[in-house]
Motif scaffolding. Structure first.
Motif, PDB file in Angstrom:
ATOM      1  N   ASN A 244      -9.869  89.869 125.766  1.00 10.25           N
ATOM      2  CA  ASN A 244      -9.302  91.214 125.753  1.00 10.25           C
ATOM      3  C   ASN A 244      -8.960  91.560 124.316  1.00 10.25           C
ATOM      4  N   LEU A 245      -9.279  92.784 123.935  1.00  9.33           N
ATOM      5  CA  LEU A 245      -9.040  93.224 122.561  1.00  9.33           C
ATOM      6  C   LEU A 245      -7.835  94.157 122.539  1.00  9.33           C
ATOM      7  N   MET A 246      -6.875  93.860 121.658  1.00 11.70           N
ATOM      8  CA  MET A 246      -5.698  94.702 121.482  1.00 11.70           C
ATOM      9  C   MET A 246      -5.786  95.413 120.138  1.00 11.70           C
ATOM     10  N   PHE A 247      -5.268  96.634 120.101  1.00 15.21           N
ATOM     11  CA  PHE A 247      -5.193  97.363 118.832  1.00 15.21           C
ATOM     12  C   PHE A 247      -3.820  98.012 118.731  1.00 15.21           C
ATOM     13  N   GLY A 248      -3.168  97.834 117.568  1.00 19.10           N
ATOM     14  CA  GLY A 248      -1.839  98.417 117.391  1.00 19.10           C
ATOM     15  C   GLY A 248      -1.539  98.686 115.939  1.00 19.10           C
ATOM     16  N   THR A 249      -0.384  99.274 115.698  1.00 18.49           N
ATOM     17  CA  THR A 249       0.076  99.578 114.348  1.00 18.49           C
ATOM     18  C   THR A 249       1.589  99.511 114.318  1.00 18.49           C
ATOM     19  N   GLY A 250       2.140  99.316 113.123  1.00 16.21           N
ATOM     20  CA  GLY A 250       3.589  99.222 113.006  1.00 16.21           C
ATOM     21  C   GLY A 250       4.006  99.056 111.560  1.00 16.21           C
ATOM     22  N   PRO A 251       5.300  98.824 111.317  1.00 19.26           N
ATOM     23  CA  PRO A 251       5.808  98.677 109.947  1.00 19.26           C
ATOM     24  C   PRO A 251       5.462  97.311 109.359  1.00 19.26           C
ATOM     25  N   ALA A 252       5.178  97.286 108.066  1.00 15.78           N
ATOM     26  CA  ALA A 252       4.881  96.039 107.357  1.00 15.78           C
ATOM     27  C   ALA A 252       5.949  95.798 106.301  1.00 15.78           C
ATOM     28  N   TYR A 253       6.236  94.538 106.049  1.00 12.10           N
ATOM     29  CA  TYR A 253       7.278  94.151 105.114  1.00 12.10           C
ATOM     30  C   TYR A 253       6.685  93.347 103.969  1.00 12.10           C
ATOM     31  N   PRO A 254       7.399  93.265 102.842  1.00 12.46           N
ATOM     32  CA  PRO A 254       6.901  92.474 101.710  1.00 12.46           C
ATOM     33  C   PRO A 254       6.538  91.060 102.145  1.00 12.46           C
ATOM     34  N   GLY A 255       5.472  90.553 101.551  1.00 10.67           N
ATOM     35  CA  GLY A 255       4.955  89.267 101.974  1.00 10.67           C
ATOM     36  C   GLY A 255       3.982  89.388 103.124  1.00 10.67           C
ATOM     37  N   ASN A 256       3.536  90.631 103.393  1.00 11.84           N
ATOM     38  CA  ASN A 256       2.595  90.907 104.490  1.00 11.84           C
ATOM     39  C   ASN A 256       3.109  90.366 105.823  1.00 11.84           C
ATOM     40  N   LYS A 257       4.330  90.752 106.132  1.00  8.41           N
ATOM     41  CA  LYS A 257       4.933  90.364 107.407  1.00  8.41           C
ATOM     42  C   LYS A 257       4.824  91.539 108.380  1.00  8.41           C
ATOM     43  N   ILE A 258       4.421  91.228 109.605  1.00 13.55           N
ATOM     44  CA  ILE A 258       4.226  92.249 110.628  1.00 13.55           C
ATOM     45  C   ILE A 258       5.557  92.582 111.289  1.00 13.55           C
ATOM     46  N   GLY A 259       5.944  93.838 111.215  1.00 13.62           N
ATOM     47  CA  GLY A 259       7.155  94.290 111.888  1.00 13.62           C
ATOM     48  C   GLY A 259       6.867  94.701 113.323  1.00 13.62           C
ATOM     49  N   MET A 260       7.922  94.807 114.108  1.00 17.73           N
ATOM     50  CA  MET A 260       7.792  95.171 115.520  1.00 17.73           C
ATOM     51  C   MET A 260       7.199  96.563 115.665  1.00 17.73           C
ATOM     52  N   HIS A 261       6.159  96.675 116.467  1.00 20.58           N
ATOM     53  CA  HIS A 261       5.541  97.974 116.718  1.00 20.58           C
ATOM     54  C   HIS A 261       6.486  98.819 117.581  1.00 20.58           C
TER      55      HIS A 261
ATOM     56  N   ASN B 154       3.662 100.284 122.120  1.00 19.87           N
ATOM     57  CA  ASN B 154       2.894  99.118 122.558  1.00 19.87           C
ATOM     58  C   ASN B 154       1.427  99.243 122.166  1.00 19.87           C
ATOM     59  N   PRO B 155       0.804  98.142 121.756  1.00 19.52           N
ATOM     60  CA  PRO B 155      -0.624  98.190 121.446  1.00 19.52           C
ATOM     61  C   PRO B 155      -1.440  98.570 122.676  1.00 19.52           C
ATOM     62  N   VAL B 156      -2.598  99.170 122.423  1.00 16.40           N
ATOM     63  CA  VAL B 156      -3.532  99.453 123.518  1.00 16.40           C
ATOM     64  C   VAL B 156      -4.399  98.216 123.734  1.00 16.40           C
ATOM     65  N   VAL B 157      -4.809  97.992 124.970  1.00 12.26           N
ATOM     66  CA  VAL B 157      -5.550  96.793 125.334  1.00 12.26           C
ATOM     67  C   VAL B 157      -6.762  97.199 126.162  1.00 12.26           C
ATOM     68  N   THR B 158      -7.886  96.549 125.925  1.00 10.32           N
ATOM     69  CA  THR B 158      -9.072  96.818 126.737  1.00 10.32           C
ATOM     70  C   THR B 158      -8.811  96.380 128.175  1.00 10.32           C
ATOM     71  N   PRO B 159      -9.350  97.101 129.145  1.00 14.20           N
ATOM     72  CA  PRO B 159      -9.084  96.762 130.553  1.00 14.20           C
ATOM     73  C   PRO B 159      -9.708  95.443 130.991  1.00 14.20           C
ATOM     74  N   GLY B 160     -10.723  94.966 130.266  1.00 12.84           N
ATOM     75  CA  GLY B 160     -11.379  93.703 130.596  1.00 12.84           C
ATOM     76  C   GLY B 160     -11.744  92.962 129.325  1.00 12.84           C
ATOM     77  N   LYS B 161     -12.297  91.783 129.485  1.00 15.19           N
ATOM     78  CA  LYS B 161     -12.688  90.992 128.317  1.00 15.19           C
ATOM     79  C   LYS B 161     -13.923  91.600 127.654  1.00 15.19           C
ATOM     80  N   VAL B 162     -13.974  91.489 126.333  1.00 12.09           N
ATOM     81  CA  VAL B 162     -15.026  92.109 125.531  1.00 12.09           C
ATOM     82  C   VAL B 162     -16.041  91.045 125.109  1.00 12.09           C
ATOM     83  N   ASP B 163     -17.309  91.368 125.277  1.00 15.16           N
ATOM     84  CA  ASP B 163     -18.410  90.542 124.779  1.00 15.16           C
ATOM     85  C   ASP B 163     -18.760  91.054 123.384  1.00 15.16           C
ATOM     86  N   PHE B 164     -18.457  90.266 122.358  1.00  9.81           N
ATOM     87  CA  PHE B 164     -18.631  90.723 120.977  1.00  9.81           C
ATOM     88  C   PHE B 164     -20.084  90.620 120.507  1.00  9.81           C
TER      89      PHE B 164
END
Length: 649
Positions: free
Chosen positions: A359-376, A379-389
């Motif tokens: 399953n592929l998720m896509f999201g966005t949110g705040p970033a902090y120094p040191g390339n730390k991911i902040g809480m979105h 909620n990220p969007v998610v594909t309804p089923g598994k993806v064949d890449f």
């Protein structure tokens, strides 16, 4: 000796007071706590700082929320508004300090706020106003103290722009990805089979749905290569898209491209995650960062609901390009399908095999120094089923959460239909069936009891279901303009408690002639009304949550029910008053509340109302019964409409 002890004691008291009663004015600048030589934490802070608006002008009031999405408390803080470029002097003034106090920082004399005591807090909201000398881009920045030895610096909000200025951020890292010429695509269409030149068969599944990402996406165009030479996960209407994630198999690696349009691209991340299900946890994450004008692409993983950096964040990644221009955030990279056999796969170096499906998720949110991911905040969007890449599948839909929808449907049935009819029956229909019984109980009482027991049962089941879905109590993140959403789980718990409490109270109901019976009547009425009001508010908040996937106008259907219900209450009262005028009798709906009541629903008024069975006024009785039938039909219609909106989308 005594002077030395006095000096030491005074120093200790000053240090204790400095921690317990807030930061001193001298900390307006660096906001670094006076905690000996203790250094700040380097990891991702468990706290978020959000502002209620992306823009400001003179006279505006902006609400700034300091919260703990993870449930970790904080004992102290210092918060100020600063110029985004220099991060020097404090700007504007705080007009509401929650449980804290202002500091004499900046020209306003109230340019920062800090705590007054060390009581644990989980969420605080402050109000800030720009002053005449507030110009340019502004960020709110905070230092948050969990304990004396544990604190975080530089927790920041998104950039707040002057309203007269065009919101625009331009950071470009070369080489720049060339724009792709695109052709408009159909707004919605049925699954179609396409055969490419490589004889690969592709299924395109696209549906129109509501955007979950903020910002004007008018300039993010659809990709004409989707379904032909690329697989895509998109949210597009016509030729305008909210986000596009593409992939293309390249032998031992897969090429990915991420694109979205944001209102503010500074100090932000966009990312994809590879998950074995539709829930966060145990996922590899590849995030693209823009922090202070510096861009990067790094790997990490989700340990439960916490994002954790891996030992080597660039391992397996190449050809990374991040482009941030005019609010458009684009990122491309090549990701190896698997790590070299010489590299051991551990939790700290989680690396998925892209020959497998995820399953592929896509999201966005705040970033902090040191390339730390902040809480979105969304909620990220998610594909309804598994993806064949290795496929060219185009996915225009997102994952649904069946247990969330079942929870919502049960609550709608309980508090729109069941209580909507049961309360009206108990409040206005005691005299209509004052002599008639059903299974040795008054008809109105049977209607009321049956529906309320059903409502309680469904509420308890819905309560258990949602706790199973989220794995216990889970806080809801607030997004700009929707700061009320985090109250949904709290209100839901309160409603469930009240729903269980009222029938328990009925076991202790005094007898018909007991002098305390009116007290019970009012208590029973008060608990029931409070539960109904809070339940409707909770439903309004619930259908506005992203995981409900209900259309935005669902909220207005609930509001329409509230308006209808008020009209029905007024109509019932008017009919009652008209009946009273015919006989000159007391108010019908106060008989049960002010006089000693009855056991199991018998009517005990000295003079029956005009439409009661004792009075035999068949015309008025028919009117009342017709109103109840109409109410049942209308309430059922609202319930059915809401169930369709929640379950079908």
């Amino acid at each position: 000796m005594q002077p030395v002890l006095f000096v030491i004691t005074a120093f200790v008291i000053q240090r204790i007071q400095g921690y317990g009663t807030g930061a001193p004015q001298s900390k307006c600048g660096d906001m670094f706590p006076l905690h000996s030589r203790i250094q700040p934490e380097n990891g991702l802070p468990p706290y978020t700082l959000t502002a209620s608006s992306y823009t400001y002008k003179q006279g505006d009031t902006i609400t700034v929320t300091l919260a703990s999405p993870t449930g970790a408390s904080f004992a102290g803080y210092i918060l100020g508004a600063k110029d985004q470029t220099t991060l020097n002097s404090n700007l504007g003034r705080f007009t509401n300090t929650a449980t804290g106090r202002t500091l004499s920082c900046g020209t306003s004399g109230a340019g920062a706020v800090t705590h007054q005591n060390s009581q644990p807090e989980y969420q605080l909201q402050f109000q800030w106003q720009p002053t005449a000398d507030t110009t340019g881009n502004v960020v709110f920045i905070a230092t948050v103290v969990e304990s004396y030895s544990t604190f975080w610096l530089n927790i920041v909000t998104s950039t707040i722009y002057p309203e007269v200025q065009t919101t625009q951020a331009s950071v470009v890292q070369t080489p720049k990805v060339p724009e792709t010429t695109t052709q408009p695509v159909t707004e919605s269409f049925q699954p179609t089979t396409i055969t490419t030149s490589t004889t690969r068969t592709t299924t395109i599944m696209q549906t129109t749905k509501t955007s979950i990402l903020p910002g004007d996406t008018s300039s993010l165009k659809s990709d004409s290569e989707c379904g032909a030479t690329k697989g895509c996960f998109i949210d597009c209407t016509g030729n305008s898209c909210n986000y596009i994630v593409t992939w293309r198999d390249n032998g031992d690696a897969v090429d990915f491209e991420l694109s979205t349009k944001l209102q503010d691209t500074n100090n932000k991340w966009i990312a994809i995650a590879f998950s074995s299900d539709i829930k966060m946890g145990g996922d590899e994450v590849v995030a693209c960062f823009n922090v202070g004008g510096s861009t990067d692409v790094q790997r990490s993983y989700n340990d439960g609901k916490i994002n954790t950096q891996v030992t080597n964040p660039s391992a397996g990644l190449s050809n990374t390009v991040v482009t941030v221009q005019d609010g458009m955030f684009k990122c491309s990279f090549r990701k190896n399908k698997r790590l070299s056999r010489r590299k051991r796969q551990t939790t700290s170096s989680l690396f998925v095999d892209l020959d497998n499906d995820y399953n592929l998720m896509f999201g966005t949110g705040p970033a902090y120094p040191g390339n730390k991911i902040g809480m979105h905040s969304i909620n990220p969007v998610v594909t309804p089923g598994k993806v064949d890449f290795q496929s060219f599948t185009v996915i225009g839909d997102t994952a649904k959460y069946p247990l969330v929808k079942i929870h919502a449907c049960l609550m709608i049935i309980s508090w729109i239909f069941c209580t909507g009819v049961a309360i009206i029956a108990a409040r206005y229909y005691k005299p209509v069936w004052s002599k008639s019984s059903l299974f040795n109980q008054k008809i109105w009482f049977q209607i009321h009891r049956t529906l309320m027991v059903t409502a309680m049962t469904l509420t308890i089941v819905a309560f258990i279901i949602i706790f199973v879905e989220v794995g216990g109590y889970s806080q809801v993140s607030a997004s700009p303009g929707k700061e009320y959403l985090p109250s949904h789980p709290v209100l839901g718990i309160i409603v469930t408690i009240l729903c269980i409490l009222n029938p328990i109270m009925s076991f202790f109901r005094p007898g018909p002639n007991d002098k305390t019976r009116p007290i019970f009547n009012w208590a029973h009425w008060g608990v029931g009304m409070l539960a109904q009001i809070l339940a409707i508010i909770t439903i309004i908040f619930g259908v506005d949550l992203q995981k409900s996937t209900a259309p935005k106008y669902t909220v207005w259907v609930v509001v329409g029910f509230v308006i209808y219900y008020v009209i029905m209450e007024i109509t019932q009262k008017v009919v009652d008053r008209l009946a009273e005028r015919k006989t000159g009798e007391a108010q019908i709906d106060t008989v049960e509340m002010k006089q000693n009541g009855s056991q199991n629903g018998s009517f005990n008024a000295n003079q029956p109302p005009a439409y009661s069975e004792d009075n035999k006024n068949k015309k008025d009785t028919l009117l009342k019964k017709s109103l109840l039938a109409l109410h049942g039909i209308c309430t059922l219609a609202f319930t059915f409409t809401l169930l369709l909106l929640v379950s079908m989308y």
